[in-house]
Design a protein around this motif. Structure first.
Motif, mmCIF file in Angstrom:
data_model
loop_
_atom_site.group_PDB
_atom_site.id
_atom_site.type_symbol
_atom_site.label_atom_id
_atom_site.label_comp_id
_atom_site.label_asym_id
_atom_site.label_seq_id
_atom_site.Cartn_x
_atom_site.Cartn_y
_atom_site.Cartn_z
ATOM 1 N N LEU A 42 0.851 -1.177 0.000
ATOM 2 C CA LEU A 42 0.000 0.000 0.000
ATOM 3 C C LEU A 42 0.892 1.233 0.000
ATOM 4 O O LEU A 42 1.658 1.458 0.931
ATOM 5 N N ALA A 43 0.818 2.037 -1.069
ATOM 6 C CA ALA A 43 1.701 3.180 -1.231
ATOM 7 C C ALA A 43 0.903 4.401 -1.660
ATOM 8 O O ALA A 43 -0.200 4.282 -2.205
ATOM 9 N N PRO A 44 1.440 5.612 -1.429
ATOM 10 C CA PRO A 44 0.748 6.828 -1.859
ATOM 11 C C PRO A 44 0.539 6.849 -3.365
ATOM 12 O O PRO A 44 1.384 6.408 -4.139
ATOM 13 N N SER A 45 -0.617 7.361 -3.781
ATOM 14 C CA SER A 45 -0.916 7.539 -5.202
ATOM 15 C C SER A 45 -0.384 8.897 -5.645
ATOM 16 O O SER A 45 -0.265 9.822 -4.844
ATOM 17 N N ARG A 46 -0.110 9.006 -6.917
ATOM 18 C CA ARG A 46 0.300 10.308 -7.458
ATOM 19 C C ARG A 46 -0.647 10.668 -8.592
ATOM 20 O O ARG A 46 -0.723 9.955 -9.584
ATOM 21 N N LEU A 47 -1.384 11.758 -8.408
ATOM 22 C CA LEU A 47 -2.401 12.148 -9.357
ATOM 23 C C LEU A 47 -1.987 13.439 -10.060
ATOM 24 O O LEU A 47 -1.782 14.460 -9.410
ATOM 25 N N PRO A 48 -1.848 13.448 -11.384
ATOM 26 C CA PRO A 48 -1.473 14.670 -12.101
ATOM 27 C C PRO A 48 -2.645 15.639 -12.173
ATOM 28 O O PRO A 48 -3.801 15.202 -12.127
ATOM 29 N N PRO A 49 -2.348 16.986 -12.304
ATOM 30 C CA PRO A 49 -1.013 17.588 -12.282
ATOM 31 C C PRO A 49 -0.446 17.581 -10.878
ATOM 32 O O PRO A 49 -1.200 17.624 -9.906
ATOM 33 N N CYS A 50 0.872 17.537 -10.755
ATOM 34 C CA CYS A 50 1.492 17.256 -9.465
ATOM 35 C C CYS A 50 2.374 18.386 -8.949
ATOM 36 O O CYS A 50 2.961 19.129 -9.701
ATOM 37 N N ASP A 51 2.470 18.434 -7.629
ATOM 38 C CA ASP A 51 3.489 19.189 -6.917
ATOM 39 C C ASP A 51 3.902 18.287 -5.754
ATOM 40 O O ASP A 51 3.394 17.181 -5.625
ATOM 41 N N PRO A 52 4.855 18.704 -4.899
ATOM 42 C CA PRO A 52 5.324 17.798 -3.840
ATOM 43 C C PRO A 52 4.251 17.322 -2.875
ATOM 44 O O PRO A 52 4.462 16.366 -2.144
#
Length: 212
Positions: A42-52
């Motif tokens: 289970l890991a964090p998702s990254r949803l575009p558009p992105c910043d830190p």
């Protein structure tokens, strides 16, 4: 055995089984994925558009590295999620202070809990069969409050107001469970043990300096 190399723990050293791409950024140094008993991650998702601070959710990856399901949160996820190794649920909190219990099989919400303050310290889940703290999820907030929440139903068991921000990434590890209580360390250098049933202070001492 054979000509391969072996680690100090007795396992063979070789290429990784899977490789995952998870969010990185100045906030993620202390953010770790959670590993389920099945081997899923289970890991964090990254949803575009992105910043830190754009990881608004988590994704469960199977043992082959393929995503199984994703769950979106209302705010950035900057705290490490938790898993109850004896139950079918995983737990995630976001920077708005919202905590969710999710089915490990489907990602569906079992319950929600609001701390009222940003969460950035790792979550700690104490399994129901553990001697101490049975069935508790420990959540530290940047407002300085440590919440003990029921793993099964999301009910508020107790809350303790610390002197400093428990949820700051400068806090050493958030909270831990001991055989006879709950332990946490704060930025002010104080280490406190709380009674698991009531959250009352059993003892507290100063290490003389803040934990970085």
């Amino acid at each position: 055995a054979g000509g391969g190399r072996w680690s100090e723990h007795g396992g063979p050293i070789g290429d990784p089984t899977i490789a995952l791409s998870v969010p990185t950024g100045p906030w993620s140094r202390g953010l770790s994925p959670a590993i389920l008993p099945s081997g899923s991650i289970l890991a964090p998702s990254r949803l575009p558009p992105c910043d830190p601070l754009c990881s608004h959710g988590v994704t469960l990856y199977g043992t082959t590295g393929s995503p199984l399901w994703s769950f979106n949160t209302s705010s950035a996820v900057v705290s490490s999620p938790a898993v109850d190794p004896r139950g079918p649920y995983v737990f995630v909190a976001d920077h708005a202070g919202d905590v969710a219990s999710l089915s490990a099989a489907t990602g569906r919400v079992a319950w929600r809990y609001s701390t009222g303050s940003p969460v950035s310290a790792p979550l700690t889940a104490a399994p129901s069969g553990e001697l101490c703290c049975a069935g508790l999820l420990l959540v530290g907030t940047e407002g300085g409050m440590l919440h003990a929440v029921g793993l099964g139903d999301g009910s508020a068991r107790w809350a303790f107001q610390g002197g400093d921000r428990l949820g700051s990434r400068a806090v050493l590890g958030g909270a831990w469970t001991l055989p006879d209580g709950v332990l946490f360390a704060g930025m002010n250098g104080f280490v406190t043990r709380l009674l698991p049933v009531s959250g009352a202070v059993a003892w507290r001492f100063s290490a003389g300096a803040g934990f970085e």
